[in-house]
Design an enzyme around this catalytic site. Structure first.
Site, PDB file in Angstrom:
ATOM      1  CB  SER A   1      30.619  49.023 -28.975  1.00 29.55           C
ATOM      2  OG  SER A   1      29.575  49.831 -28.499  1.00 29.55           O
TER       3      SER A   1
ATOM      4  CE1 TYR B   1      34.251  52.595 -26.189  1.00 31.96           C
ATOM      5  CE2 TYR B   1      31.978  52.920 -26.877  1.00 31.96           C
ATOM      6  CZ  TYR B   1      32.978  52.091 -26.375  1.00 31.96           C
ATOM      7  OH  TYR B   1      32.702  50.773 -26.076  1.00 31.96           O
TER       8      TYR B   1
HETATM    9  P1  NDP Z   1      35.226  47.155 -17.724  1.00 27.65           P
HETATM   10  O1  NDP Z   1      35.718  48.521 -17.411  1.00 27.65           O
HETATM   11  O2  NDP Z   1      34.445  46.441 -16.692  1.00 27.65           O
HETATM   12  O3  NDP Z   1      36.441  46.222 -18.184  1.00 27.65           O
HETATM   13  C1  NDP Z   1      37.461  46.699 -19.030  1.00 27.65           C
HETATM   14  C2  NDP Z   1      38.645  45.747 -18.982  1.00 27.65           C
HETATM   15  O4  NDP Z   1      39.637  46.237 -19.901  1.00 27.65           O
HETATM   16  C3  NDP Z   1      39.286  45.666 -17.611  1.00 27.65           C
HETATM   17  O5  NDP Z   1      39.634  44.345 -17.324  1.00 27.65           O
HETATM   18  C4  NDP Z   1      40.538  46.523 -17.756  1.00 27.65           C
HETATM   19  O6  NDP Z   1      41.579  46.006 -16.927  1.00 27.65           O
HETATM   20  C5  NDP Z   1      40.897  46.294 -19.229  1.00 27.65           C
HETATM   21  N1  NDP Z   1      41.721  47.370 -19.747  1.00 27.65           N
HETATM   22  C6  NDP Z   1      41.378  48.661 -19.937  1.00 27.65           C
HETATM   23  N2  NDP Z   1      42.434  49.365 -20.371  1.00 27.65           N
HETATM   24  C7  NDP Z   1      43.467  48.496 -20.463  1.00 27.65           C
HETATM   25  C8  NDP Z   1      44.832  48.616 -20.834  1.00 27.65           C
HETATM   26  N3  NDP Z   1      45.350  49.792 -21.224  1.00 27.65           N
HETATM   27  N4  NDP Z   1      45.625  47.518 -20.798  1.00 27.65           N
HETATM   28  C9  NDP Z   1      45.120  46.339 -20.401  1.00 27.65           C
HETATM   29  N5  NDP Z   1      43.847  46.139 -20.050  1.00 27.65           N
HETATM   30  C10 NDP Z   1      43.025  47.219 -20.063  1.00 27.65           C
HETATM   31  O7  NDP Z   1      34.349  47.327 -19.053  1.00 27.65           O
HETATM   32  P2  NDP Z   1      33.584  46.254 -19.983  1.00 27.65           P
HETATM   33  O8  NDP Z   1      33.761  44.888 -19.520  1.00 27.65           O
HETATM   34  O9  NDP Z   1      32.210  46.784 -20.174  1.00 27.65           O
HETATM   35  O10 NDP Z   1      34.363  46.495 -21.364  1.00 27.65           O
HETATM   36  C11 NDP Z   1      34.997  45.467 -22.099  1.00 27.65           C
HETATM   37  C12 NDP Z   1      34.933  45.827 -23.576  1.00 27.65           C
HETATM   38  O11 NDP Z   1      33.572  45.880 -23.981  1.00 27.65           O
HETATM   39  C13 NDP Z   1      35.544  47.164 -23.940  1.00 27.65           C
HETATM   40  O12 NDP Z   1      36.249  47.011 -25.153  1.00 27.65           O
HETATM   41  C14 NDP Z   1      34.325  48.065 -24.150  1.00 27.65           C
HETATM   42  O13 NDP Z   1      34.580  49.104 -25.043  1.00 27.65           O
HETATM   43  C15 NDP Z   1      33.336  47.066 -24.719  1.00 27.65           C
HETATM   44  N6  NDP Z   1      31.931  47.400 -24.612  1.00 27.65           N
HETATM   45  C16 NDP Z   1      31.355  47.699 -23.393  1.00 27.65           C
HETATM   46  C17 NDP Z   1      29.997  47.965 -23.326  1.00 27.65           C
HETATM   47  C18 NDP Z   1      29.319  48.341 -22.057  1.00 27.65           C
HETATM   48  O14 NDP Z   1      28.243  48.987 -22.129  1.00 27.65           O
HETATM   49  N7  NDP Z   1      29.824  47.965 -20.894  1.00 27.65           N
HETATM   50  C19 NDP Z   1      29.137  47.875 -24.527  1.00 27.65           C
HETATM   51  C20 NDP Z   1      29.857  47.558 -25.724  1.00 27.65           C
HETATM   52  C21 NDP Z   1      31.179  47.311 -25.752  1.00 27.65           C
HETATM   53  P3  NDP Z   1      42.607  46.881 -16.045  1.00 27.65           P
HETATM   54  O15 NDP Z   1      41.910  48.151 -15.679  1.00 27.65           O
HETATM   55  O16 NDP Z   1      42.940  45.986 -14.902  1.00 27.65           O
HETATM   56  O17 NDP Z   1      43.764  47.086 -16.974  1.00 27.65           O
HETATM   57  C1  8X3 Z   2      29.434  50.827 -25.036  1.00 28.69           C
HETATM   58  C2  8X3 Z   2      28.007  51.006 -25.438  1.00 28.69           C
HETATM   59  O1  8X3 Z   2      26.363  52.674 -26.406  1.00 28.69           O
HETATM   60  O2  8X3 Z   2      27.443  53.209 -24.266  1.00 28.69           O
HETATM   61  O3  8X3 Z   2      30.197  50.438 -26.126  1.00 28.69           O
HETATM   62  O4  8X3 Z   2      28.680  53.338 -26.312  1.00 28.69           O
HETATM   63  S1  8X3 Z   2      27.621  52.634 -25.629  1.00 28.69           S
END
Ligand code: NDP
Ligand code: 8X3
Length: 254
Positions: free
Chosen positions: A141, A154
């Site tokens: 991120s 985070y």
């Molecule tokens: P979502 O919440 O849409 O997706 C998160 C996914 O992670 C889900 O499929 C969830 O599945 C899975 N997950 C969470 N906890 C667990 C667990 N304990 N075991 C197994 N699976 C898990 O968020 P995003 O798609 O946005 O996030 C994906 C990644 O991108 C993360 O690492 C996040 O930190 C990162 N990110 C997101 C950003 C944003 O602004 N959206 C920006 C930068 C990075 P389930 O709940 O079914 O287990």
């Molecule tokens: C998620 C992006 O800037 O909200 O990783 O932390 S931010």
């Protein structure tokens, strides 16, 4: 792209779901994972019927070390030929000054984003080392580059992901395994709804007055990374919405 097998964590929504579809469109067979079984099974059926690739859905929690070990160890032999590992599962929980932080939230983030990523990596990467071939992509991120107010833990987990990525790249150099990361800024997925414990109003406010990234933008980055020639490794792709300068400076309309 020749037929490859990709293991993607966290494919029940957001980036993981888009990445799974994109890799399937490129002809990859997929191991898709997450905790929400129904979503996972529907997704597996959809991807099989759309793209004609093989899909293995595995429902588990990446925080459970023994389950991660058993899940990978008990893969049928042909599913152990993993070419691509995408460590995507992760979350933010809360956004609170450190002095008021909820320790349960901190532990969820550390256990998922750091320890879960390490567990899966520890069990999948040896399979790649055995074949002297593979590619690991860690979803980091912009929060791994800069810290923002109330982002403390985070941001720490994503800084850790970056350190782990750099460490992997050094350790896996002689094993012919590529290591990349993607560092997105604000992207509209279920991320903010999870962060704010289901508060839709707070989640919507994150994207107010900007056009956020979406999951397809991250799938584009994955596609670019995995379609480079064998001699090229993309170390990191950092992408943000046009209206986001860094982790905490946004230019919002209205
Ligand atoms: P979502 O919440 O849409 O997706 C998160 C996914 O992670 C889900 O499929 C969830 O599945 C899975 N997950 C969470 N906890 C667990 C667990 N304990 N075991 C197994 N699976 C898990 O968020 P995003 O798609 O946005 O996030 C994906 C990644 O991108 C993360 O690492 C996040 O930190 C990162 N990110 C997101 C950003 C944003 O602004 N959206 C920006 C930068 C990075 P389930 O709940 O079914 O287990
Ligand atoms: C998620 C992006 O800037 O909200 O990783 O932390 S931010």
């Amino acid at each position: 792209m020749s037929t490859k097998t990709a293991f993607i964590t966290g494919t029940t929504s957001g980036f993981g779901l888009a990445i799974a579809n994109r890799l399937a469109s490129l002809g990859c067979n997929l191991i898709i994972t997450g905790r929400r079984r129904e979503r996972l099974e529907t997704e597996a059926a959809d991807i099989r019927s759309h793209y004609g690739v093989e899909v293995l859905p595995l429902c588990f929690d990446v925080r459970d070390r023994e389950v991660c070990r058993q899940t990978v160890e008990s893969l049928p032999e042909r599913w152990k030929q993993i070419d691509l590992l995408i460590n995507n599962a992760g979350l933010a929980a809360g956004a609170t000054p450190v002095q008021d932080g909820d320790i349960d939230d901190w532990e969820r983030m550390i256990d998922t984003n750091v320890k879960g990523l390490l567990y899966i990596s520890r069990f999948v990467i040896p399979l790649m080392v055995k074949r002297k071939s593979g590619h690991v992509i860690n979803i980091s991120s912009i929060a791994g580059v800069e810290v923002y107010p109330s982002g403390n833990v985070y941001c720490a987990t994503k800084h850790a992901v970056n350190a782990i990525t750099k460490g992997m790249r050094i350790d896996l150099l002689k094993e012919n395994i590529k290591v990349s990361s993607i560092s997105p800024g604000a992207a509209e997925t279920e991320f903010s709804l999870v962060r704010y414990h289901g508060d839709q109003e707070k989640a919507d406010a994150v994207y107010k007055g900007i056009v956020p990234l979406n999951a397809e933008d991250i799938a584009d980055a994955v596609e670019f990374i995995v379609t480079r020639p064998p001699h090229v490794n993309i170390n990191d792709i950092l992408l943000t919405p046009v209206r986001q300068a860094n982790t905490y400076v946004y230019h919002r309309e209205g």
